[in-house]
Scaffold this motif. Sequence first.
Motif, PDB file in Angstrom:
ATOM      1  N   UNK A   1      -0.106  -8.327  -7.368  1.00 17.38           N
ATOM      2  CA  UNK A   1      -1.083  -8.402  -5.790  1.00 17.38           C
ATOM      3  C   UNK A   1      -1.480  -9.874  -5.273  1.00 17.38           C
ATOM      4  N   UNK A   2      -2.137  -9.435  -3.691  1.00 15.89           N
ATOM      5  CA  UNK A   2      -2.075 -11.430  -3.819  1.00 15.89           C
ATOM      6  C   UNK A   2      -3.776 -10.676  -3.809  1.00 15.89           C
ATOM      7  N   UNK A   3      -4.821 -12.231  -4.086  1.00 19.30           N
ATOM      8  CA  UNK A   3      -5.747 -11.958  -4.309  1.00 19.30           C
ATOM      9  C   UNK A   3      -6.379 -12.531  -2.777  1.00 19.30           C
ATOM     10  N   UNK A   4      -6.642 -12.715  -2.072  1.00 19.30           N
ATOM     11  CA  UNK A   4      -6.744 -12.896  -0.473  1.00 19.30           C
ATOM     12  C   UNK A   4      -6.986 -11.089   0.374  1.00 19.30           C
ATOM     13  N   UNK A   5      -5.579 -11.275   0.230  1.00 22.18           N
ATOM     14  CA  UNK A   5      -5.321  -9.937   0.902  1.00 22.18           C
ATOM     15  C   UNK A   5      -5.191  -8.637   0.664  1.00 22.18           C
ATOM     16  N   UNK A   6      -4.693  -8.373  -0.839  1.00 22.68           N
ATOM     17  CA  UNK A   6      -4.632  -7.412  -1.323  1.00 22.68           C
ATOM     18  C   UNK A   6      -3.514  -6.796  -0.724  1.00 22.68           C
ATOM     19  N   UNK A   7      -2.530  -7.336  -0.539  1.00 25.83           N
ATOM     20  CA  UNK A   7      -1.139  -6.855  -0.270  1.00 25.83           C
ATOM     21  C   UNK A   7      -0.696  -6.168  -1.858  1.00 25.83           C
ATOM     22  N   UNK A   8      -0.092  -5.509  -2.344  1.00 21.53           N
ATOM     23  CA  UNK A   8       0.820  -4.971  -3.327  1.00 21.53           C
ATOM     24  C   UNK A   8       1.800  -5.615  -3.314  1.00 21.53           C
ATOM     25  N   UNK A   9       3.048  -5.802  -4.454  1.00 20.42           N
ATOM     26  CA  UNK A   9       4.123  -5.944  -4.255  1.00 20.42           C
ATOM     27  C   UNK A   9       4.934  -4.971  -5.192  1.00 20.42           C
ATOM     28  N   UNK A  10       5.594  -3.723  -4.939  1.00 19.33           N
ATOM     29  CA  UNK A  10       5.905  -2.916  -5.873  1.00 19.33           C
ATOM     30  C   UNK A  10       7.485  -3.336  -5.737  1.00 19.33           C
ATOM     31  N   UNK A  11       8.441  -3.656  -7.419  1.00 19.97           N
ATOM     32  CA  UNK A  11       9.203  -3.698  -7.378  1.00 19.97           C
ATOM     33  C   UNK A  11      10.587  -2.889  -6.742  1.00 19.97           C
ATOM     34  N   UNK A  12      11.747  -3.027  -6.568  1.00 16.60           N
ATOM     35  CA  UNK A  12      12.788  -1.620  -5.885  1.00 16.60           C
ATOM     36  C   UNK A  12      13.073  -0.936  -7.397  1.00 16.60           C
ATOM     37  N   UNK A  13      13.223  -1.567  -8.195  1.00 17.75           N
ATOM     38  CA  UNK A  13      13.442  -0.098  -9.844  1.00 17.75           C
ATOM     39  C   UNK A  13      12.210   0.336  -9.392  1.00 17.75           C
ATOM     40  N   UNK A  14      11.032  -0.262  -9.377  1.00 16.81           N
ATOM     41  CA  UNK A  14       9.908   0.418  -9.835  1.00 16.81           C
ATOM     42  C   UNK A  14       9.561   2.050  -8.576  1.00 16.81           C
TER      43      UNK A  14
END
Length: 69
Positions: free
Chosen positions: A41-54
């Motif tokens: 996740x981004x420590x500034x805006x909080x955007x979270x990356x969810x991998x395609x596999x997950x």
Amino acid sequence: MNKQTAGTEPALICEKCGIKLTLGKVTLAYLGSTFPVELYKCSTCGLVYIPEELANGKMKQVEAALEDK
């Protein structure tokens, strides 16, 4: 988000803020249930990356199980 590989750990960059994503605890919610997980996740805006596999694997299984109840 841009994905750049560096060694065994991918370097994920937030497209909004331009900084490297770091692993952190996030809470996912679906149909009133919450699930604590560790994702990039981004420590500034909080955007979270969810991998395609997950998204197409475990999350899809959990979604189906919750909808069947």
